[in-house]
Every structure is written in structure tokens, then in C-alpha cells.
Write an enzyme that holds these catalytic residues in place. Structure first.
Site, PDB file in Angstrom:
ATOM      1  N   ASN A   9       0.877  -1.178   0.000  1.00 50.15           N
ATOM      2  CA  ASN A   9       0.000   0.000   0.000  1.00 50.15           C
ATOM      3  C   ASN A   9       0.907   1.219   0.000  1.00 50.15           C
ATOM      4  OD1 ASN A   9      -1.775   2.065   0.407  1.00 50.15           O
ATOM      5  ND2 ASN A   9      -2.410   1.433   2.479  1.00 50.15           N
ATOM      6  N   LYS A  11       0.035   4.237  -0.364  1.00 44.41           N
ATOM      7  CA  LYS A  11      -0.636   5.442   0.167  1.00 44.41           C
ATOM      8  C   LYS A  11      -0.400   6.610  -0.808  1.00 44.41           C
ATOM      9  CE  LYS A  11      -0.204   3.342   4.659  1.00 44.41           C
ATOM     10  NZ  LYS A  11      -0.131   3.472   6.099  1.00 44.41           N
ATOM     11  N   HIS A  95      -9.533   1.258   4.583  1.00 46.45           N
ATOM     12  CA  HIS A  95      -8.267   1.426   5.314  1.00 46.45           C
ATOM     13  C   HIS A  95      -8.501   2.383   6.484  1.00 46.45           C
ATOM     14  CE1 HIS A  95      -4.178   2.642   6.258  1.00 46.45           C
ATOM     15  NE2 HIS A  95      -3.804   1.507   5.706  1.00 46.45           N
ATOM     16  N   GLU A  97      -6.918   4.791   7.526  1.00 45.99           N
ATOM     17  CA  GLU A  97      -6.728   6.221   7.206  1.00 45.99           C
ATOM     18  C   GLU A  97      -7.966   6.790   6.532  1.00 45.99           C
ATOM     19  OE1 GLU A  97      -2.983   5.645   5.216  1.00 45.99           O
ATOM     20  OE2 GLU A  97      -2.093   5.130   7.162  1.00 45.99           O
ATOM     21  N   GLU A 167      -5.430  -4.611  10.510  1.00 51.32           N
ATOM     22  CA  GLU A 167      -4.418  -3.583  10.719  1.00 51.32           C
ATOM     23  C   GLU A 167      -4.728  -2.836  12.009  1.00 51.32           C
ATOM     24  OE1 GLU A 167      -2.371  -2.583   6.716  1.00 51.32           O
ATOM     25  OE2 GLU A 167      -3.955  -1.149   7.067  1.00 51.32           O
ATOM     26  N   GLY A 173       2.495   2.703  10.735  1.00 55.13           N
ATOM     27  CA  GLY A 173       3.451   3.806  10.582  1.00 55.13           C
ATOM     28  C   GLY A 173       4.121   4.211  11.877  1.00 55.13           C
ATOM     29  N   SER A 213       3.423  -1.825  10.362  1.00 54.36           N
ATOM     30  CA  SER A 213       4.877  -1.877  10.585  1.00 54.36           C
ATOM     31  C   SER A 213       5.495  -3.233  10.242  1.00 54.36           C
ATOM     32  CB  SER A 213       5.213  -1.453  12.026  1.00 54.36           C
ATOM     33  OG  SER A 213       4.804  -0.107  12.246  1.00 54.36           O
TER      34      SER A 213
HETATM   35  P1  13P Z   1       3.020   0.662   7.711  1.00 57.84           P
HETATM   36  O1  13P Z   1       3.557  -0.632   7.133  1.00 57.84           O
HETATM   37  O2  13P Z   1       3.746   1.870   7.211  1.00 57.84           O
HETATM   38  O3  13P Z   1       2.873   0.606   9.186  1.00 57.84           O
HETATM   39  O4  13P Z   1       1.530   0.816   7.116  1.00 57.84           O
HETATM   40  C1  13P Z   1       0.650  -0.222   7.244  1.00 57.84           C
HETATM   41  C2  13P Z   1      -0.532   0.064   6.412  1.00 57.84           C
HETATM   42  O5  13P Z   1      -1.301   0.964   6.711  1.00 57.84           O
HETATM   43  C3  13P Z   1      -0.751  -0.747   5.203  1.00 57.84           C
HETATM   44  O6  13P Z   1      -2.023  -0.532   4.677  1.00 57.84           O
END
Ligand code: 13P
Length: 249
Positions: A9, A11, A95, A97, A167, A173, A213
């Protein structure tokens, strides 16, 4: 045996040129790798470039969001029809976010899941608890609610095309990973709920990815858990070498 799926992903990172550069470095690193399915999810502006760049390879392409309608006066949005027309096969839905910053509700996640399936996109439906919810002992309750609503009106046949991504929001992150045991426990909660909703066979076959992560140095421990059927990777998927190491855990 569930075939693992490892998805990147990206983003809101990478221009089309940067995305093509990634693919040029990445493909030789995963040539002939058939153990796992590999999906790259760039931002909408790079989808076309990535679809072209991976053509003929073992890598598939997913979007990060769709609208619930096929078309309409929805400035700034993209539809499933448009993504399919580009050659996209997967779609990340709900997601954290999108839930946190763009107000996506469990009901909207359900509608988008139906919309994706209607057009043959394979949904990667994200669920996961906030830090406060985990600390408040609400993890299980949150996962049950998110899973139940996401699957409202979904048939067993449709569920065969759905992938779930667990997640935990506090692990995204932040460099904080759920321990393999914590992730496996959450996956079991989700799988048991899928069994309740759609039966044991669907639950046994559905893939549940872990995200939060995931890095080359923790991927093996996470992905060796029988309950964990792949990974949804953010930060560590932006670098081709790093992501290829996760794919080859
Ligand atoms: P990170 O791997 O940067 O923690 O992000 C995870 C994520 O949101 C994947 O969709």
C-alpha cells in the site's frame, strides 16, 4: 492451504515515474516467485503506469479507494468501472486512514465492498482497533462489529473473492508491530466471526492479512503464524529491495 498474499500500500507516495522505477527494480527480484500472490497498490495517478509496467509478470495491481457509484457528479472520486478499465484487479477498502481522515463508516465499507464485487474487483477489506480501543479491552468487540457490517449481504460465493486485512491502527506507521501472537489472536477472532456469518468452509478459505509496521526483519515471524495469510505493507513497500525481502520472507 491458503496462498499468502503480500500487498504494497503506497498510500499517497510516488509519481508515475517513481512508480515505474520501482517496478523496474522490483520485478527481477520476484521473477518466478509463485508461492505468494503479489499486489502493488499505487495511488490512482500511477495505476495506469504500474499496470503497464507489470504486464506479463506475476504481479497484480490494486487501487486504494473507490466510490460506491459506477459514475456520477462526484468530483475527485474514481469508480470501480474506471479501475477495472485500467486493468486493476484488487481494491483496498476501509483502510483505517480512510476511516479516520475521510469519515468512512462500517456501512460505507460494506457498500464499497459490494460495489467492488459487482465489477469483479477483489476487495482487501481493512479492519482494526484504535489504541484506545485496545487499551480499553474493546479489541474483540471492534473486530466483530467491523467484520459483521463489512460482510452484510455478502454471499459465501462472493466471500471467496474477499481478502481481509487486520491492521491495528496503533501499529500503522509507528514502528510498533503487533507480536505474531497478538496478530494471530485477532485473526482468529475475525475468522471465527466469518465462520458464524458464512460457515466454516468460507472461514477456512478466506485470507486474513496482517498490516502495521511489517518490515523485512519481522515479516518471517509474522507470516509463519498459521493464522496469518499475508501482509499489507505501507512504509517498507516503498523501496523495491525492502518489499522484495518481505515477499520472499
Ligand atoms: P506501515 O507498514 O507503514 O505501518 O503501514 C501499514 C498500512 O497501513 C498498510 O495498509
Amino acid at each position: 492451504m491458503r496462498k499468502a498474499l503480500i500487498a504494497a500500500n503506497w498510500k499517497m507516495y510516488k509519481t508515475p515515474a517513481q512508480a515505474k522505477e520501482f517496478v523496474a527494480t522490483f520485478l527481477p527480484l520476484v521473477t518466478g516467485h509463485t508461492r505468494d500472490e503479489i499486489v502493488l497498490c499505487p495511488s490512482a495517478t500511477s495505476l495506469s503506469a504500474v499496470v503497464d509496467a507489470v504486464a506479463g509478470s506475476n504481479v497484480r495491481v490494486g487501487g486504494q479507494n473507490i466510490h460506491t457509484a459506477d459514475e456520477g457528479a462526484f468530483t475527485g472520486e474514481n469508480s470501480a468501472v474506471m479501475l477495472v478499465a485500467l486493468g486493476v484487479s484488487h481494491i483496498i477498502i476501509g483502510h483505517s486512514e480512510r476511516r479516520q481522515y475521510f469519515g468512512e463508516t462500517d456501512e460505507l465499507v460494506n457498500q464499497k465492498t459490494h460495489q467492488a464485487l459487482k465489477h469483479g474487483l477483489k476487495p482487501i477489506v481493512c479492519v482494526g482497533e484504535l489504541l484506545a480501543e485496545r487499551e480499553g479491552g474493546k479489541t474483540q468487540e471492534v473486530l466483530l462489529r467491523q467484520t459483521e457490517i463489512a460482510f452484510k449481504g455478502i454471499t459465501a460465493e462472493q466471500a471467496a473473492n474477499i481478502v481481509i486485512a487486520y491492521e491495528p491502527v496503533w501499529a500503522i506507521g509507528t514502528g510498533k508491530t503487533a507480536t505474531p501472537e497478538m496478530a494471530a489472536e485477532a485473526h482468529l477472532v475475525i475468522r471465527t466471526e466469518v465462520a458464524r456469518l458464512l460457515g466454516r468452509e468460507v472461514a477456512d478459505n478466506i485470507r486474513i492479512l496482517y498490516g502495521g509496521s511489517v518490515k523485512p526483519d519481522n515479516a518471517t515471524a509474522l507470516l509463519n503464524q498459521p493464522e496469518i495469510d499475508g501482509a499489507l505493507v505501507g512504509g517498507a513497500s516503498l523501496d523495491a529491495v525492502s518489499f522484495s525481502k518481505i515477499v520472499r520472507y
